[in-house]
Design a protein around this motif. Structure first.
Motif, PDB file in Angstrom:
ATOM      1  N   PHE A  15       0.841  -1.188   0.000  1.00 57.56           N
ATOM      2  CA  PHE A  15       0.000   0.000   0.000  1.00 57.56           C
ATOM      3  C   PHE A  15       0.882   1.246   0.000  1.00 57.56           C
ATOM      4  N   LYS A  16       0.670   2.097  -0.982  1.00 52.25           N
ATOM      5  CA  LYS A  16       1.438   3.340  -1.060  1.00 52.25           C
ATOM      6  C   LYS A  16       0.739   4.393  -0.211  1.00 52.25           C
ATOM      7  N   LEU A  17       0.807   4.196   1.108  1.00 55.31           N
ATOM      8  CA  LEU A  17       0.122   5.041   2.076  1.00 55.31           C
ATOM      9  C   LEU A  17       1.020   5.307   3.272  1.00 55.31           C
ATOM     10  N   THR A  18       0.741   6.385   4.004  1.00 57.74           N
ATOM     11  CA  THR A  18       1.372   6.573   5.300  1.00 57.74           C
ATOM     12  C   THR A  18       0.680   5.648   6.299  1.00 57.74           C
ATOM     13  N   PHE A  19       1.302   5.460   7.464  1.00 58.16           N
ATOM     14  CA  PHE A  19       0.652   4.624   8.473  1.00 58.16           C
ATOM     15  C   PHE A  19      -0.674   5.239   8.894  1.00 58.16           C
ATOM     16  N   GLN A  20      -0.701   6.547   9.038  1.00 59.05           N
ATOM     17  CA  GLN A  20      -1.925   7.212   9.465  1.00 59.05           C
ATOM     18  C   GLN A  20      -3.059   6.976   8.465  1.00 59.05           C
ATOM     19  N   GLU A  21      -2.748   7.014   7.162  1.00 57.89           N
ATOM     20  CA  GLU A  21      -3.756   6.757   6.129  1.00 57.89           C
ATOM     21  C   GLU A  21      -4.188   5.295   6.150  1.00 57.89           C
ATOM     22  N   PHE A  22      -3.214   4.412   6.283  1.00 57.84           N
ATOM     23  CA  PHE A  22      -3.508   2.978   6.312  1.00 57.84           C
ATOM     24  C   PHE A  22      -4.379   2.625   7.513  1.00 57.84           C
ATOM     25  N   PHE A  23      -4.063   3.217   8.643  1.00 60.94           N
ATOM     26  CA  PHE A  23      -4.783   2.912   9.877  1.00 60.94           C
ATOM     27  C   PHE A  23      -6.264   3.271   9.771  1.00 60.94           C
ATOM     28  N   HIS A  44      -8.254   3.032   7.320  1.00 62.09           N
ATOM     29  CA  HIS A  44      -9.046   2.119   6.487  1.00 62.09           C
ATOM     30  C   HIS A  44      -8.811   0.641   6.806  1.00 62.09           C
ATOM     31  N   ASN A  45      -7.753   0.347   7.537  1.00 62.75           N
ATOM     32  CA  ASN A  45      -7.423  -1.053   7.800  1.00 62.75           C
ATOM     33  C   ASN A  45      -8.372  -1.695   8.812  1.00 62.75           C
ATOM     34  N   LYS A  46      -8.797  -2.902   8.523  1.00 68.80           N
ATOM     35  CA  LYS A  46      -9.658  -3.654   9.431  1.00 68.80           C
ATOM     36  C   LYS A  46      -8.988  -4.936   9.933  1.00 68.80           C
ATOM     37  N   LEU A  92       2.078   5.107  15.854  1.00 68.59           N
ATOM     38  CA  LEU A  92       2.257   3.658  16.003  1.00 68.59           C
ATOM     39  C   LEU A  92       2.064   3.217  17.438  1.00 68.59           C
ATOM     40  N   PHE A  93       2.709   3.899  18.365  1.00 73.88           N
ATOM     41  CA  PHE A  93       2.590   3.543  19.774  1.00 73.88           C
ATOM     42  C   PHE A  93       1.132   3.586  20.236  1.00 73.88           C
ATOM     43  N   GLU A  94       0.424   4.644  19.864  1.00 70.32           N
ATOM     44  CA  GLU A  94      -0.926   4.839  20.375  1.00 70.32           C
ATOM     45  C   GLU A  94      -1.970   3.949  19.699  1.00 70.32           C
ATOM     46  N   ASN A  95      -1.750   3.598  18.437  1.00 69.69           N
ATOM     47  CA  ASN A  95      -2.772   2.867  17.692  1.00 69.69           C
ATOM     48  C   ASN A  95      -2.487   1.379  17.506  1.00 69.69           C
ATOM     49  N   SER A  96      -1.310   0.930  17.898  1.00 71.44           N
ATOM     50  CA  SER A  96      -0.970  -0.483  17.699  1.00 71.44           C
ATOM     51  C   SER A  96      -1.936  -1.418  18.423  1.00 71.44           C
ATOM     52  N   ILE A  97      -2.444  -0.983  19.560  1.00 73.28           N
ATOM     53  CA  ILE A  97      -3.353  -1.847  20.321  1.00 73.28           C
ATOM     54  C   ILE A  97      -4.619  -2.173  19.520  1.00 73.28           C
ATOM     55  N   LYS A  98      -4.940  -1.332  18.533  1.00 77.43           N
ATOM     56  CA  LYS A  98      -6.136  -1.543  17.729  1.00 77.43           C
ATOM     57  C   LYS A  98      -5.896  -2.462  16.531  1.00 77.43           C
ATOM     58  N   ILE A  99      -4.637  -2.646  16.133  1.00 76.41           N
ATOM     59  CA  ILE A  99      -4.376  -3.483  14.959  1.00 76.41           C
ATOM     60  C   ILE A  99      -3.410  -4.637  15.232  1.00 76.41           C
ATOM     61  N   LEU A 100      -2.947  -4.760  16.474  1.00 79.24           N
ATOM     62  CA  LEU A 100      -2.116  -5.903  16.844  1.00 79.24           C
ATOM     63  C   LEU A 100      -2.966  -6.962  17.547  1.00 79.24           C
ATOM     64  N   LYS A 101      -2.704  -8.210  17.221  1.00 74.61           N
ATOM     65  CA  LYS A 101      -3.380  -9.306  17.899  1.00 74.61           C
ATOM     66  C   LYS A 101      -2.862  -9.408  19.336  1.00 74.61           C
TER      67      LYS A 101
END
Length: 227
Positions: free
Chosen positions: A46-54, A56-58, A99-108
């Motif tokens: 994905f040619k996106l920043t992490f903020q953009e990816f976050f 839309h990512n599910k 990354l630090f703040e949002n990882s809890i939402k996309i990490l198993k």
């Protein structure tokens, strides 16, 4: 494992190949990389920043590895204005803290976040290795990497029991550097040369491996440069 790699530079490219070789599912995000230079049959790209990816990512990932440094200057002029240094710190800090703040939402659960730091986050540069060339480590780089190492312990404690958080601090990795720089650098390493990206990747693979009992740590891979 489902693994997200942020940044497809020297380390990110080597890491993605090694992970794919071991049958992991690899997703890569990098807003600056040209998609025609990557095999999209092997990776989800994905040619996106992490903020953009976050936004839309599910999906949920077993590991996230941040290899990106979106604002780096190899050349540093002492007359650089404060605004340029501050901008570099802001751009990089936004990615790190997002990354630090949002990882809890996309990490198993029981996953792992690894951020790439640097030996210059805790060790003063050897200015003599820059003699004879126009390369230098700018102060914003040191500021960012030192803060990253220190803050990792904070977030490892904040997410304790949910997932592991670590940094890896590596020394100079060869990337078509000038011969005199390589020679100067090699005077301080065990192997008498700069490292290659595969050595760094081995450290990252250790940090994302199951059951290693490592969290809140800074793994140093520098071939003895900081001794």
């Amino acid at each position: 494992m489902d693994i997200l790699i942020i940044g497809y530079g020297l380390i990110g490219a080597e890491l993605s190949k090694e992970l794919k070789k071991n049958s992991h599912n690899v997703t890569i995000i990098d807003p600056f990389f040209e998609k025609d230079k990557i095999d999209e049959k092997s990776f989800s790209f994905f040619k996106l920043t992490f903020q953009e990816f976050f936004k839309h990512n599910k999906r949920k990932f077993d590991a996230i590895i941040n290899t990106a440094y979106p604002s780096k200057r190899d050349k540093y002029n002492p007359l650089d204005n404060v605004e340029e240094i501050a901008r570099s710190i802001l751009v990089n800090s936004e990615l790190i803290f997002s990354l630090f703040e949002n990882s809890i939402k996309i990490l198993k659960k029981d996953g792992v976040l690894v951020q790439c730091a640097s030996i210059y986050g805790f060790f003063t540069p050897r200015f003599e290795i820059y003699e004879g060339n126009d390369r230098i480590t700018p102060p914003d780089y040191i500021f960012i990497k030192a803060g990253l190492i220190a803050t990792t312990k904070y977030y490892a404690k904040k997410y304790f029991g949910w997932f592991r958080v670590n940094t890896i601090s590596f020394g100079g990795v060869f990337n078509n550097h000038e011969n005199n720089f390589v020679d100067n650098y090699g005077k301080h390493t065990y192997s008498n040369k700069m490292m290659d990206s595969a050595q760094v990747v081995k450290g990252i693979l250790y940090l994302i491996s199951d059951g290693n009992g490592v969290t809140g740590s800074n793994l140093i891979v520098d071939d003895g440069f900081t001794l």
